[in-house]
Design a protein around this motif. Structure first.
Motif, short mmCIF file in Angstrom:
data_model
loop_
_atom_site.label_atom_id
_atom_site.label_comp_id
_atom_site.label_asym_id
_atom_site.label_seq_id
_atom_site.Cartn_x
_atom_site.Cartn_y
_atom_site.Cartn_z
N THR A 70 0.86 -1.19 0.00
CA THR A 70 0.00 0.00 0.00
C THR A 70 0.88 1.23 0.00
N ARG A 71 1.13 1.75 -1.18
CA ARG A 71 2.02 2.89 -1.31
C ARG A 71 1.25 4.20 -1.04
N ASP A 72 -0.03 4.25 -1.50
CA ASP A 72 -0.76 5.51 -1.38
C ASP A 72 -2.02 5.33 -0.53
N PRO A 73 -1.95 5.58 0.77
CA PRO A 73 -3.12 5.39 1.64
C PRO A 73 -4.30 6.26 1.21
N ARG A 74 -4.04 7.37 0.53
CA ARG A 74 -5.15 8.26 0.13
C ARG A 74 -6.08 7.58 -0.87
N ALA A 75 -5.57 6.59 -1.59
CA ALA A 75 -6.41 5.89 -2.57
C ALA A 75 -7.51 5.10 -1.86
N LEU A 76 -7.40 4.93 -0.54
CA LEU A 76 -8.41 4.16 0.19
C LEU A 76 -9.39 5.07 0.95
N ALA A 77 -9.38 6.37 0.64
CA ALA A 77 -10.32 7.31 1.29
C ALA A 77 -11.74 6.81 1.09
N GLY A 78 -12.53 6.82 2.13
CA GLY A 78 -13.93 6.40 2.05
C GLY A 78 -14.14 4.89 2.15
N LYS A 79 -13.07 4.13 2.15
CA LYS A 79 -13.19 2.65 2.24
C LYS A 79 -13.11 2.20 3.70
N ARG A 80 -13.66 1.00 3.96
CA ARG A 80 -13.49 0.38 5.29
C ARG A 80 -12.20 -0.43 5.24
N VAL A 81 -11.27 -0.06 6.13
CA VAL A 81 -9.96 -0.71 6.08
C VAL A 81 -9.59 -1.25 7.47
N ALA A 82 -9.06 -2.46 7.50
CA ALA A 82 -8.52 -3.01 8.76
C ALA A 82 -7.01 -3.11 8.62
N VAL A 83 -6.30 -2.55 9.60
CA VAL A 83 -4.84 -2.67 9.63
C VAL A 83 -4.49 -3.63 10.76
N LEU A 84 -3.70 -4.65 10.46
CA LEU A 84 -3.29 -5.62 11.48
C LEU A 84 -1.89 -5.29 11.96
N GLY A 85 -1.70 -5.29 13.28
CA GLY A 85 -0.36 -5.08 13.81
C GLY A 85 -0.35 -3.97 14.85
N GLY A 86 0.62 -4.06 15.77
CA GLY A 86 0.70 -3.05 16.82
C GLY A 86 2.01 -2.31 16.80
N GLY A 87 2.82 -2.53 15.76
CA GLY A 87 4.14 -1.89 15.67
C GLY A 87 4.06 -0.54 14.99
N ALA A 88 5.24 0.08 14.85
CA ALA A 88 5.29 1.43 14.30
C ALA A 88 4.68 1.49 12.90
N SER A 89 4.96 0.49 12.07
CA SER A 89 4.47 0.60 10.69
C SER A 89 2.95 0.43 10.63
N ALA A 90 2.37 -0.38 11.54
CA ALA A 90 0.91 -0.53 11.58
C ALA A 90 0.27 0.78 12.04
N ILE A 91 0.84 1.36 13.08
CA ILE A 91 0.27 2.60 13.64
C ILE A 91 0.41 3.74 12.62
N ASP A 92 1.58 3.79 11.99
CA ASP A 92 1.81 4.79 10.92
C ASP A 92 0.76 4.66 9.82
N MET A 93 0.58 3.43 9.37
CA MET A 93 -0.37 3.18 8.27
C MET A 93 -1.79 3.57 8.70
N ALA A 94 -2.18 3.18 9.92
CA ALA A 94 -3.53 3.51 10.41
C ALA A 94 -3.69 5.03 10.49
N ALA A 95 -2.66 5.72 10.97
CA ALA A 95 -2.73 7.19 11.10
C ALA A 95 -2.89 7.83 9.72
N LEU A 96 -2.12 7.36 8.75
CA LEU A 96 -2.20 7.94 7.40
C LEU A 96 -3.56 7.66 6.78
N LEU A 97 -4.08 6.44 6.99
CA LEU A 97 -5.41 6.09 6.45
C LEU A 97 -6.49 6.94 7.13
N GLY A 98 -6.39 7.06 8.45
CA GLY A 98 -7.37 7.87 9.19
C GLY A 98 -7.37 9.30 8.70
N ASP A 99 -6.17 9.85 8.54
CA ASP A 99 -6.03 11.22 8.03
C ASP A 99 -6.61 11.38 6.63
#
Ligand SMILES: Cc1cc2nc3c(=O)[nH]c(=O)nc-3n(C[C@H](O)[C@H](O)[C@H](O)COP(=O)(O)OP(=O)(O)OC[C@H]3O[C@@H](n4cnc5c(N)ncnc54)[C@H](O)[C@@H]3O)c2cc1C
Length: 414
Positions: A164-193
């Motif tokens: 997943t290079r561009d989290p903005r492409a998933l705007a408006g979608k229901r997304v589940a991110v698995l993981g509790g590490g930095a990259s999972a939290i980063d990805m969730a933050a970018l998707l949320g934003d």
């Protein structure tokens, strides 16, 4: 023509080693696309967790550190306290390659096998390279770990975070991110934003955010209690950065455990607000099944108290890390791989990064199990390039006098 040294991979480690060898006038070739992992497999908008001073590439001179590059380009930079953006680090890495490693051959290795007197590398451009010594510097690429229950799903429904290079492409979608590490939290933050309806599924009891930068210099007592290091403050991290060779002397089982556990999951302070404001965090929850339903996925989740629940999402992103495994290097010929002494498919390495196959070296994540957590980060490229560069220079000088060495090869890349 036989080349003395071939490096496969042009990430921070491969580029730093090549720049170091070039600075020493040692003949070599290097293959790969510069900074490909960073430019193609990390999410746009991400910031590095490592501080500015710990995010450089190296050639032994220090004249093109990240700080020097930013000063030259008049870009904002601080050794500590100002997060380095992915965009800056990638652009810097490419500039480093263009100036320090201009001889990079931008083609991939498709097959690595042994041959008389060394190794044969088949290249994606159809050519071959025969080298006396080969350094596998392919880093984290090829080692993505995907939970088994997601493996059979189509890639538009589920995949590793590196896809997943561009989290903005998933705007408006229901997304589940698995993981509790930095990259999972980063990805969730970018998707949320970006406006995705995001849930973060974490097995642990909490998500950990690092604190924001201090507003005053650290006191002597604070520095004594937790000295600064390229892996963050603390004596254990400091030991890892300052004495990676010592790590190698520890029992193997202990080393493997430390690499897995030290610097456990924690995210950059800047991800806290987007996660708290836009992400539904499901703690102590693990995925036990995933079934395609129309164009979506039904996730079967289990909480630590045994409660089951389901979530329907349009996309599952597994930010579940990287696990080195020699069997997953697609270019490594099976016969050669089987000669490499390993534990759990992670190579045993000498103090000079050499595998049990003479002349074959491995750097980066797989080497962290020998030299410690330092090698999981770009900061470890310095130690690697210095140690391996010195060793290879010594070997190359000796083989100049060996029969069959072509003198013109020695000056080609200098
Ligand atoms: C989301 C995320 C965030 C991270 N944040 C940080 C951070 O803040 N700070 C930090 O220090 N580290 C961070 N890391 C770790 C980082 O990936 C490593 O520190 C760094 O990339 C290691 O460099 P490397 O050269 O060993 O590997 P890589 O960067 O993976 O480079 C290996 C290169 O080899 C190439 N390659 C693979 N196969 C072939 C082939 N057959 N032929 C030729 N080339 C090939 C790849 O394309 C790639 O360019 C992060 C990792 C992730 C996933």
């Amino acid at each position: 023509m036989t080349t003395e040294i071939a490096i496969i991979g042009a990430g921070p480690y491969g580029l730093s080693l090549a720049a170091t060898l070039r600075a020493r006038g040692i003949e070599h070739r290097i293959f790969g696309t510069p900074m490909h992992t960073w430019r193609a497999h990390m999410p746009e908008g991400m910031k590095l967790k490592s501080e500015g001073f710990a995010s450089s590439l190296y050639d032994g001179t220090g004249d093109l550190s990240l700080g020097a590059y930013c000063r030259e380009q008049r870009l904002n930079y601080q050794d500590t306290g100002l997060p380095v953006t992915l965009d800056l680090f990638s652009t810097y890495g490419v500039a480093f390659q263009q100036r320090k490693v201009p001889h990079l051959e931008q083609t991939d290795a498709v097959q690595l096998d042994s041959t008389e007197g060394g190794f044969r590398i088949a290249l994606a451009n159809g050519l071959d390279c025969v080298a006396r010594r080969v350094v596998i510097a392919t880093g984290i690429s090829h080692y993505e770990h995907l939970p088994e229950c997601l493996a059979g799903l189509p890639p538009d429904l589920a995949g590793h975070a590196s896809r997943t290079r561009d989290p903005r492409a998933l705007a408006g979608k229901r997304v589940a991110v698995l993981g509790g590490g930095a990259s999972a939290i980063d990805m969730a933050a970018l998707l949320g934003d970006a406006g995705a309806d995001t849930r973060l599924i974490v097995r642990g009891k909490r998500v950990v955010f690092l604190g924001p930068p201090a507003t005053r210099p650290r006191s002597t007592l604070e520095s004594l209690r937790a000295p600064q290091s390229g892996l963050g403050p603390g004596w254990k991290s400091r030991l890892c950065t300052d004495a990676p060779w010592l790590f190698r002397t520890l029992p193997e089982g202990f080393r493997h455990k430390v690499v897995r556990k030290h610097l456990g999951p924690s995210a950059g302070w800047w991800t806290r607000a987007p996660v708290e404001n836009h992400v539904d965090v499901l703690l102590q929850t693990r995925i036990v099944g995933a079934t395609p339903r129309g164009g979506a996925v039904e996730l079967q989740l289990m909480q630590s108290d045994g409660t089951r629940r389901t979530e329907i999402v349009d996309r599952v992103i597994a930010a579940t890390g990287y696990r080195p495994d020699l069997r997953r290097l697609p270019f490594l010929a099976k016969a050669l791989r089987q000669e490499i002494a390993e534990t759990a498919h992670i190579p045993h390495l000498s103090g000079a990064f050499e595998t049990s196959v003479a002349g074959l070296y491995v750097t980066g994540l797989a080497a962290a199990y020998t030299f410690g957590p330092l090698l999981r980060f770009a900061y470890g490229a310095d130690f690697t390039a210095r140690t391996l560069g010195r060793h290879l220079a010594h070997k190359a000088r000796r083989s100049v006098h060996a029969p069959g060495f072509r003198a013109e090869a020695a000056v080609e890349a200098a």
